[in-house]
Write a protein that holds these residues in place. Structure first.
Motif, PDB file in Angstrom:
ATOM      1  N   ARG A  15      -0.040  -1.311   7.833  1.00 31.59           N
ATOM      2  CA  ARG A  15      -0.306  -0.921   6.440  1.00 31.59           C
ATOM      3  C   ARG A  15       0.938  -0.317   5.805  1.00 31.59           C
ATOM      4  O   ARG A  15       1.270  -0.609   4.657  1.00 31.59           O
ATOM      5  N   ASP A  16       1.662   0.539   6.536  1.00 32.72           N
ATOM      6  CA  ASP A  16       2.876   1.165   6.007  1.00 32.72           C
ATOM      7  C   ASP A  16       3.939   0.128   5.679  1.00 32.72           C
ATOM      8  O   ASP A  16       4.577   0.191   4.624  1.00 32.72           O
ATOM      9  N   ILE A  17       4.154  -0.821   6.583  1.00 30.02           N
ATOM     10  CA  ILE A  17       5.163  -1.861   6.377  1.00 30.02           C
ATOM     11  C   ILE A  17       4.779  -2.745   5.194  1.00 30.02           C
ATOM     12  O   ILE A  17       5.599  -3.035   4.319  1.00 30.02           O
ATOM     13  N   GLU A  18       3.514  -3.174   5.159  1.00 27.30           N
ATOM     14  CA  GLU A  18       3.055  -4.023   4.052  1.00 27.30           C
ATOM     15  C   GLU A  18       3.144  -3.296   2.723  1.00 27.30           C
ATOM     16  O   GLU A  18       3.551  -3.879   1.715  1.00 27.30           O
ATOM     17  N   ALA A  19       2.783  -2.021   2.700  1.00 28.22           N
ATOM     18  CA  ALA A  19       2.872  -1.244   1.464  1.00 28.22           C
ATOM     19  C   ALA A  19       4.319  -1.145   0.997  1.00 28.22           C
ATOM     20  O   ALA A  19       4.616  -1.305  -0.192  1.00 28.22           O
ATOM     21  N   LEU A  20       5.210  -0.896   1.913  1.00 25.22           N
ATOM     22  CA  LEU A  20       6.628  -0.801   1.575  1.00 25.22           C
ATOM     23  C   LEU A  20       7.138  -2.137   1.022  1.00 25.22           C
ATOM     24  O   LEU A  20       7.802  -2.168  -0.019  1.00 25.22           O
ATOM     25  N   MET A  21       6.790  -3.213   1.668  1.00 28.77           N
ATOM     26  CA  MET A  21       7.263  -4.535   1.238  1.00 28.77           C
ATOM     27  C   MET A  21       6.649  -4.952  -0.099  1.00 28.77           C
ATOM     28  O   MET A  21       7.264  -5.699  -0.860  1.00 28.77           O
ATOM     29  N   ASN A  22       5.442  -4.475  -0.395  1.00 32.74           N
ATOM     30  CA  ASN A  22       4.751  -4.829  -1.639  1.00 32.74           C
ATOM     31  C   ASN A  22       4.891  -3.763  -2.725  1.00 32.74           C
ATOM     32  O   ASN A  22       4.174  -3.800  -3.719  1.00 32.74           O
ATOM     33  N   ASN A  23       5.803  -2.821  -2.499  1.00 29.87           N
ATOM     34  CA  ASN A  23       6.064  -1.772  -3.481  1.00 29.87           C
ATOM     35  C   ASN A  23       4.783  -0.985  -3.799  1.00 29.87           C
ATOM     36  O   ASN A  23       4.438  -0.754  -4.953  1.00 29.87           O
ATOM     37  N   GLN A  24       4.067  -0.587  -2.735  1.00 29.26           N
ATOM     38  CA  GLN A  24       2.831   0.165  -2.869  1.00 29.26           C
ATOM     39  C   GLN A  24       2.954   1.481  -2.112  1.00 29.26           C
ATOM     40  O   GLN A  24       3.850   1.664  -1.292  1.00 29.26           O
ATOM     41  N   PHE A  25       2.026   2.380  -2.391  1.00 28.79           N
ATOM     42  CA  PHE A  25       1.928   3.606  -1.609  1.00 28.79           C
ATOM     43  C   PHE A  25       0.463   3.939  -1.416  1.00 28.79           C
ATOM     44  O   PHE A  25      -0.385   3.491  -2.178  1.00 28.79           O
ATOM     45  N   TYR A  26       0.180   4.683  -0.368  1.00 31.33           N
ATOM     46  CA  TYR A  26      -1.190   5.060  -0.057  1.00 31.33           C
ATOM     47  C   TYR A  26      -1.397   6.524  -0.396  1.00 31.33           C
ATOM     48  O   TYR A  26      -0.720   7.401   0.122  1.00 31.33           O
ATOM     49  N   ALA A  27      -2.343   6.793  -1.293  1.00 29.56           N
ATOM     50  CA  ALA A  27      -2.713   8.160  -1.648  1.00 29.56           C
ATOM     51  C   ALA A  27      -3.928   8.555  -0.815  1.00 29.56           C
ATOM     52  O   ALA A  27      -4.962   7.898  -0.862  1.00 29.56           O
ATOM     53  N   SER A  28      -3.794   9.623  -0.066  1.00 31.80           N
ATOM     54  CA  SER A  28      -4.871  10.080   0.818  1.00 31.80           C
ATOM     55  C   SER A  28      -6.004  10.718   0.038  1.00 31.80           C
ATOM     56  O   SER A  28      -5.796  11.332  -1.002  1.00 31.80           O
ATOM     57  N   SER A  29      -7.183  10.614   0.600  1.00 33.26           N
ATOM     58  CA  SER A  29      -8.332  11.348   0.082  1.00 33.26           C
ATOM     59  C   SER A  29      -8.092  12.831   0.307  1.00 33.26           C
ATOM     60  O   SER A  29      -7.571  13.240   1.354  1.00 33.26           O
ATOM     61  N   ILE A  30      -8.459  13.643  -0.643  1.00 26.29           N
ATOM     62  CA  ILE A  30      -8.295  15.089  -0.505  1.00 26.29           C
ATOM     63  C   ILE A  30      -9.064  15.603   0.708  1.00 26.29           C
ATOM     64  O   ILE A  30      -8.637  16.531   1.383  1.00 26.29           O
ATOM     65  N   GLU A  31     -10.168  14.960   1.012  1.00 29.97           N
ATOM     66  CA  GLU A  31     -10.986  15.366   2.145  1.00 29.97           C
ATOM     67  C   GLU A  31     -10.274  15.166   3.477  1.00 29.97           C
ATOM     68  O   GLU A  31     -10.673  15.720   4.483  1.00 29.97           O
ATOM     69  N   LYS A  32      -9.198  14.375   3.504  1.00 25.43           N
ATOM     70  CA  LYS A  32      -8.499  14.083   4.752  1.00 25.43           C
ATOM     71  C   LYS A  32      -7.193  14.859   4.904  1.00 25.43           C
ATOM     72  O   LYS A  32      -6.418  14.587   5.815  1.00 25.43           O
ATOM     73  N   LEU A  33      -6.940  15.827   4.050  1.00 24.70           N
ATOM     74  CA  LEU A  33      -5.719  16.616   4.157  1.00 24.70           C
ATOM     75  C   LEU A  33      -5.789  17.513   5.387  1.00 24.70           C
ATOM     76  O   LEU A  33      -6.864  17.882   5.851  1.00 24.70           O
ATOM     77  N   ASN A  34      -4.634  17.900   5.930  1.00 25.18           N
ATOM     78  CA  ASN A  34      -4.584  18.514   7.251  1.00 25.18           C
ATOM     79  C   ASN A  34      -4.738  20.034   7.321  1.00 25.18           C
ATOM     80  O   ASN A  34      -4.918  20.571   8.395  1.00 25.18           O
ATOM     81  N   ASP A  35      -4.655  20.753   6.235  1.00 29.24           N
ATOM     82  CA  ASP A  35      -4.813  22.209   6.265  1.00 29.24           C
ATOM     83  C   ASP A  35      -6.308  22.535   6.185  1.00 29.24           C
ATOM     84  O   ASP A  35      -6.965  22.193   5.198  1.00 29.24           O
ATOM     85  N   ILE A  36      -6.843  23.179   7.193  1.00 29.06           N
ATOM     86  CA  ILE A  36      -8.286  23.465   7.206  1.00 29.06           C
ATOM     87  C   ILE A  36      -8.719  24.398   6.072  1.00 29.06           C
ATOM     88  O   ILE A  36      -9.895  24.488   5.765  1.00 29.06           O
TER      89      ILE A  36
END
Length: 182
Positions: A15-36
């Protein structure tokens, strides 16, 4: 500290490689952020985890009254995406956590070359504090929402994080900043 250059660590997944090649980025869901402690708010001296409101009560009822604007905030919070960036490109912990134990890659964004003013305005420095934002301290709900989205516990300060929080929904997005790869 300006945001002229910010960095995004990636694991190097398909997904990271394809996003980079297609000029895309992945925005995470707020629910999946790492600070408890992210997503915790204080209302009427009561600490509330927004995820608990969303999952357990579906945002409709709990032991204090929810104002209309707080209900709107919860609705926006649930679907919003966050694109996290760092001010540093050479932090070993970031390479270990976010770049698959030093096997991934790091993208440099040079914001001085960007023409996407909406993305630039929506990108701001994260504040590191162990104090949760308290709604009672804010007259403006927009300022409060921004404070909640841009606050992390002090223990994460080594990340030197900046966030684009103006992303309507989490998921894969076409980059409007400028071509990632020319």
């Amino acid at each position: 500290m300006s945001k002229d250059k910010l960095y995004k660590y990636r694991s190097g997944s398909t997904r990271d490689i394809e996003a980079l090649m297609n000029n895309q980025f992945y925005a995470s869901s707020i629910e999946k952020l790492n600070d408890i402690h992210e997503g915790k708010i204080v209302i009427d001296n009561q600490e509330i985890k927004l995820l608990d409101l969303l999952v357990k009560n579906n945002g409709s009822s709990f032991n204090i009254s929810i104002e209309k604007n707080l209900e709107d905030f919860i609705r926006i919070y649930k679907k919003s995406g966050v694109y996290s960036l760092s001010k540093c490109y050479n932090n070993e912990l970031l390479w270990a956590y976010y770049a698959d134990s030093h096997k991934g890659f790091c993208i440099e964004y040079d914001f001085s070359k960007s023409c996407d003013s909406a993305f630039l305005r929506g990108t701001a420095k994260v504040e590191y504090t162990n104090e949760k934002p308290c709604k009672d301290q804010f007259d403006d709900m927009g300022e409060y929402e921004s404070k909640v989205m841009l606050t992390k516990s002090e223990c994460w300060s080594y990340e030197k994080e900046w966030r684009s929080r103006k992303i309507a929904e989490y998921g894969l997005w076409k980059s409007k900043i400028y071509p990632i790869i020319d």
